[in-house]
Design an enzyme around this catalytic site. Structure first.
Site, short mmCIF file in Angstrom:
data_model
loop_
_atom_site.label_atom_id
_atom_site.label_comp_id
_atom_site.label_asym_id
_atom_site.label_seq_id
_atom_site.Cartn_x
_atom_site.Cartn_y
_atom_site.Cartn_z
N ASP A 1 0.92 4.24 0.44
CA ASP A 1 1.47 4.01 -0.72
C ASP A 1 1.33 4.57 -1.93
O ASP A 1 1.70 3.89 -3.11
CB ASP A 1 1.82 2.35 -0.87
CG ASP A 1 0.42 1.70 -1.03
OD1 ASP A 1 -0.62 2.60 -1.21
OD2 ASP A 1 0.38 0.54 -0.99
N GLU B 1 1.23 4.47 8.33
CA GLU B 1 1.11 3.03 7.50
C GLU B 1 2.22 2.75 6.98
O GLU B 1 2.38 2.36 5.77
CB GLU B 1 -0.12 3.00 6.62
CG GLU B 1 -0.45 1.42 6.44
CD GLU B 1 -1.68 1.34 5.24
OE1 GLU B 1 -1.37 1.48 4.12
OE2 GLU B 1 -2.73 1.25 5.71
N GLU C 1 2.64 0.51 -5.91
CA GLU C 1 2.73 0.94 -4.50
C GLU C 1 4.01 0.49 -3.65
O GLU C 1 4.32 1.13 -2.59
CB GLU C 1 1.45 0.54 -3.84
CG GLU C 1 0.06 1.18 -4.52
CD GLU C 1 -0.23 0.58 -5.78
OE1 GLU C 1 0.27 -0.42 -6.48
OE2 GLU C 1 -1.49 1.00 -6.26
N HIS D 1 -9.53 -3.11 -8.52
CA HIS D 1 -8.98 -2.04 -9.21
C HIS D 1 -7.53 -2.07 -9.50
O HIS D 1 -6.97 -0.99 -10.26
CB HIS D 1 -9.32 -0.76 -8.47
CG HIS D 1 -8.51 -0.61 -6.88
ND1 HIS D 1 -7.17 -0.14 -6.83
CD2 HIS D 1 -8.87 -1.19 -5.76
CE1 HIS D 1 -6.66 -0.05 -5.84
NE2 HIS D 1 -7.54 -0.54 -5.21
N ARG E 1 -3.76 -1.79 -10.76
CA ARG E 1 -2.95 -1.50 -12.01
C ARG E 1 -2.76 -3.38 -12.60
O ARG E 1 -2.96 -3.21 -13.69
CB ARG E 1 -2.00 -0.71 -11.78
CG ARG E 1 -2.37 0.67 -12.26
CD ARG E 1 -0.98 1.51 -12.00
NE ARG E 1 -1.16 2.68 -12.75
CZ ARG E 1 -2.03 3.66 -12.27
NH1 ARG E 1 -2.68 3.65 -11.00
NH2 ARG E 1 -2.12 4.99 -12.70
N HIS F 1 -15.35 0.68 -8.98
CA HIS F 1 -14.16 1.69 -8.92
C HIS F 1 -14.32 2.53 -10.31
O HIS F 1 -14.67 2.03 -11.49
CB HIS F 1 -12.85 0.95 -9.05
CG HIS F 1 -11.58 2.07 -8.74
ND1 HIS F 1 -11.20 2.86 -9.67
CD2 HIS F 1 -10.80 2.21 -7.77
CE1 HIS F 1 -10.25 3.71 -9.16
NE2 HIS F 1 -10.01 3.14 -7.84
C1 UD1 Z 1 -5.12 4.63 -6.99
C2 UD1 Z 1 -3.75 4.39 -6.16
C3 UD1 Z 1 -3.61 3.06 -5.55
C4 UD1 Z 1 -5.03 2.90 -4.65
C5 UD1 Z 1 -6.22 3.18 -5.20
C6 UD1 Z 1 -7.34 3.26 -4.55
C7 UD1 Z 1 -1.54 5.15 -7.28
C8 UD1 Z 1 -0.59 5.06 -8.43
N1 UD1 Z 1 -2.76 4.29 -7.41
O1 UD1 Z 1 -5.22 3.77 -7.93
O2 UD1 Z 1 -2.70 2.95 -4.94
O3 UD1 Z 1 -4.91 1.63 -4.16
O4 UD1 Z 1 -6.11 4.50 -6.00
O5 UD1 Z 1 -8.70 3.27 -5.25
O6 UD1 Z 1 -1.30 6.10 -6.35
N2 UD1 Z 1 -11.34 8.07 -11.24
C9 UD1 Z 1 -12.26 8.80 -11.40
N3 UD1 Z 1 -12.94 9.29 -10.21
C10 UD1 Z 1 -12.49 8.93 -8.74
C11 UD1 Z 1 -11.24 8.27 -8.84
C12 UD1 Z 1 -10.76 7.71 -10.07
O7 UD1 Z 1 -12.80 9.12 -12.22
O8 UD1 Z 1 -12.81 9.61 -7.84
C13 UD1 Z 1 -10.76 7.55 -12.43
C14 UD1 Z 1 -10.01 8.69 -13.46
O9 UD1 Z 1 -10.24 8.14 -14.73
C15 UD1 Z 1 -8.43 8.24 -13.10
C16 UD1 Z 1 -8.47 6.79 -12.77
O10 UD1 Z 1 -9.70 6.40 -12.19
O11 UD1 Z 1 -7.61 8.80 -14.01
C17 UD1 Z 1 -7.44 6.14 -12.15
O12 UD1 Z 1 -7.18 6.66 -11.04
P1 UD1 Z 1 -5.57 6.52 -10.21
O13 UD1 Z 1 -5.59 7.50 -8.87
O14 UD1 Z 1 -4.67 6.83 -11.34
O15 UD1 Z 1 -5.59 5.27 -10.11
P2 UD1 Z 1 -6.25 4.13 -9.06
O16 UD1 Z 1 -6.42 2.69 -9.65
O17 UD1 Z 1 -7.57 4.73 -8.63
N1 UDP Z 2 -14.50 1.66 -0.02
C1 UDP Z 2 -15.46 2.44 -0.19
N2 UDP Z 2 -16.55 2.31 -1.03
C2 UDP Z 2 -16.40 1.48 -2.08
C3 UDP Z 2 -15.28 0.72 -1.96
C4 UDP Z 2 -14.22 0.46 -0.95
O1 UDP Z 2 -15.77 3.39 0.84
O2 UDP Z 2 -17.41 1.26 -2.82
C5 UDP Z 2 -13.46 1.77 1.02
C6 UDP Z 2 -13.19 0.71 1.96
O3 UDP Z 2 -13.88 0.11 3.01
C7 UDP Z 2 -11.61 0.87 2.28
C8 UDP Z 2 -11.12 1.82 1.17
O4 UDP Z 2 -12.24 2.17 0.34
O5 UDP Z 2 -11.58 1.58 3.42
C9 UDP Z 2 -10.23 0.89 0.35
O6 UDP Z 2 -9.83 1.48 -1.03
P1 UDP Z 2 -9.35 1.09 -2.22
O7 UDP Z 2 -9.86 -0.32 -2.40
O8 UDP Z 2 -9.81 1.86 -3.28
O9 UDP Z 2 -8.02 1.12 -2.30
P2 UDP Z 2 -6.74 0.23 -1.48
O10 UDP Z 2 -7.29 0.17 -0.02
O11 UDP Z 2 -6.64 -0.96 -2.35
O12 UDP Z 2 -5.47 1.08 -1.57
#
Ligand code: UD1
Ligand code: UDP
Length: 380
Positions: free
Chosen positions: A96, A118, A132, A209, A211, A242
């Protein structure tokens, strides 16, 4: 040979697609092409390294403070030439995220069929989880094949008039990944984590994490954690934060002074999943953790008002507590101090899969692409 292109971009997609990519690579009559948008960078690379997946294409999209539009436009634009060049027989997307939606749309524009892994989870609320819920619904509209993890997800799709012959109930690939990763005698490479998790005291794992929680809900959530920290002097809290700077700033402000709240970098999947196996309680707004923790018999308090994963709530090992500070505090305190209440909630259940989801998805793909295999039997 038929070509299957897997497209993903974030940590959870990578964890849940990795075992499937490995299965595709090992399937003789399927050619695997992997494309990452890198909506996440470090958190994606951690997973690619662990599962030894080298993407064929990497859009390297991530930037600080990226907006949903940035991700959608960047992915759609970047994927166009790759899908045209590779001309896959099937594109696989997962879950999602905004990568998921953009990749499905990009494939649809080339009239390439999409398999949605999924598929069918629904909260019923278009703004929660945001964005999502709508990403998943839109992906469902674009997909030709729907790999529903559970019977309830399949039923959601049927209610939306998705053709039953296009839905396969497979279990969730996260359980395939989990069962291969968690070992009771796992030794953590990080000595401090090993010592912390060996300590004879209550241990709580925290992640946040979403939004819709950023802002006041997270302030309330972290205040509840701080109150638990202050009132339970033997309890240790492990909080792999995160990478999102907005989350980091809120967590640092609320919890920076709490000596037993260990705010650490996101853990690699292997130590993380094994840490889940060692703690007593989980506070999270994560989707994936709601699936993993019940399978390891760990009670979860979900920091959200609703969930698209009702199965473990129904099984009694997951409780929705939202972002209500008092409710989070009271419920967690009760579980950490009342053995009876804790035991009532602690039971290993597997409503999300049996570790064979990838096998079923491969069978379904071959059934669809070659029409030689028999249709795989539905899980559940
Ligand atoms: C995204 C997904 C969410 C998922 C989550 C898992 C969307 C809209 N959101 O949200 O569905 O649950 O990932 O974690 O698709 N960043 C880093 N390094 C990384 C990852 C993120 O620096 O490796 C920082 C960046 O500044 C980035 C911000 O996190 O701009 C947000 O990342 P983004 O993918 O936009 O949103 P998530 O909250 O991570
Ligand atoms: N996870 C990880 N390291 C961490 C936190 C989470 O590997 O420090 C894994 C966790 O086991 C799960 C996945 O990341 O499989 C979940 O990701 P996240 O919570 O970022 O996203 P969501 O599942 O909410 O989309």
């Amino acid at each position: 040979m038929k070509k299957v292109m897997s497209i993903f971009g974030t940590r959870p997609e990578a964890i849940k697609m990795a075992p499937l990519v490995k299965h595709i690579e090992a399937t003789e009559d399927l050619k695997s092409v992997v494309v990452v948008t890198a909506q996440h960078r470090e958190m994606l690379d951690q997973v690619l390294d662990l599962f030894q997946i080298t993407p064929d294409y990497d859009l390297n999209l991530m930037k600080a403070n990226q907006t949903l539009t940035d991700i959608t436009v960047g992915a759609l634009r970047g994927l166009e030439r790759i899908i045209i060049k590779e001309a896959p027989d099937l594109v696989l997307v997962h879950g999602d995220t905004t990568t998921t939606f953009a990749a499905s749309l990009g494939a649809f524009y080339q009239q390439t069929p999409v398999g949605h892994v999924e598929a069918g989870l629904r909260s019923g609320n278009r703004y929660s989880p945001f964005p999502e819920e709508i990403n998943r619904r839109l992906t469902g509209s674009l997909a030709s094949l729907h790999f529903a993890p559970t019977k309830a997800a399949r039923e959601n799709l049927l209610r939306e008039n998705v053709m039953p012959e296009t839905i396969f109930t497979t279990g969730n690939t996260v359980i395939d990944a989990l069962l291969k990763t968690v070992q009771d005698d796992y030794i953590f490479a990080e000595q401090s984590l090993q010592e912390l998790l060996e300590r004879d005291c209550p241990k709580v794992l925290v992640t946040a994490h979403r939004r819709e929680n950023q802002g006041q809900p997270m302030v309330r959530i972290f205040s509840a954690v701080r109150a638990l920290h202050d009132d339970l002097p033997t309890c240790e809290f492990i909080f792999p934060i995160h990478k999102n700077p907005r989350v980091r700033a809120l967590a640092q402000e609320a919890l920076g002074a709490c000596a037993r709240v260990h705010m650490i970098e996101p853990l690699d999947y292997e130590p993380f999943a094994n840490a889940v196996n060692k703690v007593d309680l989980i506070l999270t707004d994560s989707g994936g953790l709601q699936e993993e923790a019940p399978s390891l018999g760990k009670p979860v308090l979900v920091l959200r008002e609703n969930t698209e994963r009702p199965e473990a709530v129904e099984a009694g090992t997951v409780l929705l507590v939202g972002s209500d500070q008092q409710k989070i505090y009271d419920t967690a305190k009760e579980l950490l101090t009342n053995q009876k209440a804790y035991e009532k909630m602690r039971r290993a259940v597997n409503p999300y899969g049996d570790g064979k989801a990838c096998e079923r998805i491969i069978k379904a793909i071959k059934f669809y692409l070659y029409n030689t295999e028999e249709r795989p039997a539905d899980w559940q």
